[in-house]
Design a protein around this motif. Sequence first.
Motif, PDB file in Angstrom:
ATOM      1  N   ARG A 285       0.809  -1.216   0.000  1.00 39.22           N
ATOM      2  CA  ARG A 285       0.000   0.000   0.000  1.00 39.22           C
ATOM      3  C   ARG A 285       0.839   1.262   0.000  1.00 39.22           C
ATOM      4  O   ARG A 285       0.351   2.331  -0.369  1.00 39.22           O
ATOM      5  N   ILE A 286       2.090   1.146   0.422  1.00 42.20           N
ATOM      6  CA  ILE A 286       2.984   2.303   0.468  1.00 42.20           C
ATOM      7  C   ILE A 286       4.131   2.014  -0.491  1.00 42.20           C
ATOM      8  O   ILE A 286       4.911   1.084  -0.278  1.00 42.20           O
ATOM      9  N   ARG A 287       4.248   2.823  -1.541  1.00 36.74           N
ATOM     10  CA  ARG A 287       5.147   2.528  -2.646  1.00 36.74           C
ATOM     11  C   ARG A 287       6.107   3.691  -2.885  1.00 36.74           C
ATOM     12  O   ARG A 287       5.805   4.830  -2.531  1.00 36.74           O
ATOM     13  N   PHE A 288       7.216   3.384  -3.530  1.00 33.41           N
ATOM     14  CA  PHE A 288       8.226   4.414  -3.797  1.00 33.41           C
ATOM     15  C   PHE A 288       8.855   4.166  -5.159  1.00 33.41           C
ATOM     16  O   PHE A 288       9.256   3.043  -5.471  1.00 33.41           O
ATOM     17  N   GLU A 289       8.952   5.245  -5.945  1.00 30.10           N
ATOM     18  CA  GLU A 289       9.628   5.167  -7.245  1.00 30.10           C
ATOM     19  C   GLU A 289      10.255   6.512  -7.585  1.00 30.10           C
ATOM     20  O   GLU A 289      10.111   7.490  -6.858  1.00 30.10           O
ATOM     21  N   TRP A 290      10.937   6.521  -8.738  1.00 32.84           N
ATOM     22  CA  TRP A 290      11.694   7.695  -9.180  1.00 32.84           C
ATOM     23  C   TRP A 290      11.097   8.282 -10.457  1.00 32.84           C
ATOM     24  O   TRP A 290      10.731   7.562 -11.386  1.00 32.84           O
ATOM     25  N   GLY A 291      11.061   9.618 -10.508  1.00 36.77           N
ATOM     26  CA  GLY A 291      10.819  10.344 -11.734  1.00 36.77           C
ATOM     27  C   GLY A 291       9.419  10.206 -12.303  1.00 36.77           C
ATOM     28  O   GLY A 291       8.543   9.544 -11.744  1.00 36.77           O
TER      29      GLY A 291
ATOM     30  N   PRO B 109      -7.929   7.030   5.156  1.00 38.63           N
ATOM     31  CA  PRO B 109      -8.344   5.747   5.737  1.00 38.63           C
ATOM     32  C   PRO B 109      -7.166   4.797   5.881  1.00 38.63           C
ATOM     33  O   PRO B 109      -6.122   4.960   5.243  1.00 38.63           O
ATOM     34  N   GLU B 110      -7.348   3.792   6.734  1.00 43.29           N
ATOM     35  CA  GLU B 110      -6.254   2.880   7.038  1.00 43.29           C
ATOM     36  C   GLU B 110      -5.791   2.086   5.825  1.00 43.29           C
ATOM     37  O   GLU B 110      -4.640   1.653   5.773  1.00 43.29           O
ATOM     38  N   ASP B 111      -6.674   1.883   4.860  1.00 43.31           N
ATOM     39  CA  ASP B 111      -6.308   1.095   3.691  1.00 43.31           C
ATOM     40  C   ASP B 111      -5.879   1.953   2.505  1.00 43.31           C
ATOM     41  O   ASP B 111      -5.834   1.482   1.363  1.00 43.31           O
ATOM     42  N   ALA B 112      -5.557   3.217   2.749  1.00 46.71           N
ATOM     43  CA  ALA B 112      -5.173   4.117   1.667  1.00 46.71           C
ATOM     44  C   ALA B 112      -3.898   3.619   0.980  1.00 46.71           C
ATOM     45  O   ALA B 112      -2.975   3.108   1.621  1.00 46.71           O
ATOM     46  N   VAL B 113      -3.861   3.801  -0.330  1.00 48.59           N
ATOM     47  CA  VAL B 113      -2.672   3.477  -1.124  1.00 48.59           C
ATOM     48  C   VAL B 113      -1.927   4.780  -1.393  1.00 48.59           C
ATOM     49  O   VAL B 113      -2.497   5.746  -1.909  1.00 48.59           O
ATOM     50  N   ILE B 114      -0.648   4.799  -1.028  1.00 48.65           N
ATOM     51  CA  ILE B 114       0.162   6.014  -1.109  1.00 48.65           C
ATOM     52  C   ILE B 114       1.358   5.749  -2.009  1.00 48.65           C
ATOM     53  O   ILE B 114       2.125   4.811  -1.779  1.00 48.65           O
ATOM     54  N   ALA B 115       1.499   6.587  -3.029  1.00 46.60           N
ATOM     55  CA  ALA B 115       2.612   6.484  -3.968  1.00 46.60           C
ATOM     56  C   ALA B 115       3.558   7.656  -3.733  1.00 46.60           C
ATOM     57  O   ALA B 115       3.157   8.817  -3.884  1.00 46.60           O
TER      58      ALA B 115
ATOM     59  N   ALA C 220       6.903   5.457  12.033  1.00 51.40           N
ATOM     60  CA  ALA C 220       7.127   5.843  13.429  1.00 51.40           C
ATOM     61  C   ALA C 220       5.851   6.335  14.100  1.00 51.40           C
ATOM     62  O   ALA C 220       5.605   6.043  15.277  1.00 51.40           O
ATOM     63  N   ALA C 221       5.031   7.073  13.353  1.00 56.35           N
ATOM     64  CA  ALA C 221       3.851   7.685  13.954  1.00 56.35           C
ATOM     65  C   ALA C 221       2.625   6.789  13.926  1.00 56.35           C
ATOM     66  O   ALA C 221       1.677   7.025  14.662  1.00 56.35           O
ATOM     67  N   GLY C 222       2.629   5.780  13.078  1.00 59.90           N
ATOM     68  CA  GLY C 222       1.431   4.975  12.943  1.00 59.90           C
ATOM     69  C   GLY C 222       1.716   3.510  12.785  1.00 59.90           C
ATOM     70  O   GLY C 222       1.284   2.877  11.826  1.00 59.90           O
ATOM     71  N   ARG C 223       2.428   2.944  13.719  1.00 64.87           N
ATOM     72  CA  ARG C 223       2.855   1.556  13.593  1.00 64.87           C
ATOM     73  C   ARG C 223       1.691   0.582  13.475  1.00 64.87           C
ATOM     74  O   ARG C 223       1.820  -0.464  12.851  1.00 64.87           O
ATOM     75  N   GLU C 224       0.550   0.938  14.068  1.00 64.83           N
ATOM     76  CA  GLU C 224      -0.584   0.025  13.983  1.00 64.83           C
ATOM     77  C   GLU C 224      -1.289   0.116  12.631  1.00 64.83           C
ATOM     78  O   GLU C 224      -2.075  -0.760  12.279  1.00 64.83           O
ATOM     79  N   VAL C 225      -1.010   1.183  11.875  1.00 57.79           N
ATOM     80  CA  VAL C 225      -1.672   1.384  10.587  1.00 57.79           C
ATOM     81  C   VAL C 225      -0.706   1.098   9.450  1.00 57.79           C
ATOM     82  O   VAL C 225      -0.933   0.230   8.617  1.00 57.79           O
ATOM     83  N   PHE C 226       0.398   1.845   9.424  1.00 58.22           N
ATOM     84  CA  PHE C 226       1.383   1.678   8.364  1.00 58.22           C
ATOM     85  C   PHE C 226       2.572   0.895   8.915  1.00 58.22           C
ATOM     86  O   PHE C 226       3.631   1.448   9.205  1.00 58.22           O
ATOM     87  N   THR C 227       2.378  -0.373   9.101  1.00 58.37           N
ATOM     88  CA  THR C 227       3.439  -1.238   9.590  1.00 58.37           C
ATOM     89  C   THR C 227       4.476  -1.434   8.502  1.00 58.37           C
ATOM     90  O   THR C 227       4.207  -1.199   7.320  1.00 58.37           O
ATOM     91  N   PRO C 228       5.675  -1.885   8.866  1.00 55.47           N
ATOM     92  CA  PRO C 228       6.684  -2.135   7.826  1.00 55.47           C
ATOM     93  C   PRO C 228       6.195  -3.071   6.736  1.00 55.47           C
ATOM     94  O   PRO C 228       6.608  -2.941   5.572  1.00 55.47           O
ATOM     95  N   GLU C 229       5.290  -3.999   7.064  1.00 57.44           N
ATOM     96  CA  GLU C 229       4.782  -4.928   6.051  1.00 57.44           C
ATOM     97  C   GLU C 229       3.933  -4.230   4.990  1.00 57.44           C
ATOM     98  O   GLU C 229       3.729  -4.775   3.901  1.00 57.44           O
TER      99      GLU C 229
END
Length: 272
Positions: free
Chosen positions: A13-19, A142-148, A198-207
Amino acid sequence: MTAGAVHRQQPYRIRFEWGLDGARIITAGADLAVVVDVLSFTTCVSVAVERGVEVYPYRWKDTGAEDFAVHHRATLAGPRNGGGLSLSPSSLRDTPGLERVVLPSPNGSAICQELAGEVPLLAAVCLRNAAATADWVLAALPEDAVIAVIAAGELWHHGGPGNNGGAGHNGQPGHDGGLRPAVEDLWGAGAFLAGLVAAGREVFTPEALSPEALAAAAAFDAAEPALPELLRGCSSGRELIGMGYPDDVEIAAGLDAASAVAVLRNGAFTRV
């Protein structure tokens, strides 16, 4: 799983890319796109919206920019080497009487303009507002938001990268406009991503984070203890200092100095 889904970093759900090319891929189906261009577009946006100034992103060296600025009753920022209001955080900080600014740039601004009609929400993030933006995401989405998350990087040119709206520095022959990953954008993206964890471990866990996003967060964690020195010493920082803009690098290095979150609304970044 298809190749397209893999490169969109699904199912994370949490993604990272370039350009710009990376942005086009990972923002498919995203609820929020976060664009990071630390030196200097998104730092400029952060400084401006803190003052209550609206910032319109626009393509670099587009002949329609002047008419666009007139239509929106905005001031058009010029290149750094032209003096006055420009792609310079200190000029956005110090110019009196600003209400609306059209701020072209070859990387961050161009990416923002292209994404504006493609994603429901678009935020401009730099080192100054990374933590504030992470807090806003946790409160507003929302907790299930997809963030690019997109690190803008630079485009190589024969005369140098030219990321910072100036003349550029001497580049290597044969560079043809390909992407140069700029380490300061990696740190800015990582600051935001690390803030989510750091701020939302229960929502945006490392997984929830793709390996690419985790790598960006780790890069920020490694750089944070010496961030101002590293920003001054990286290629883009040295370029700006050499052009006579050391203040802009210092402004950009102000980790968590801003509480204003910059979100695109009706074509302009405004304060949240």
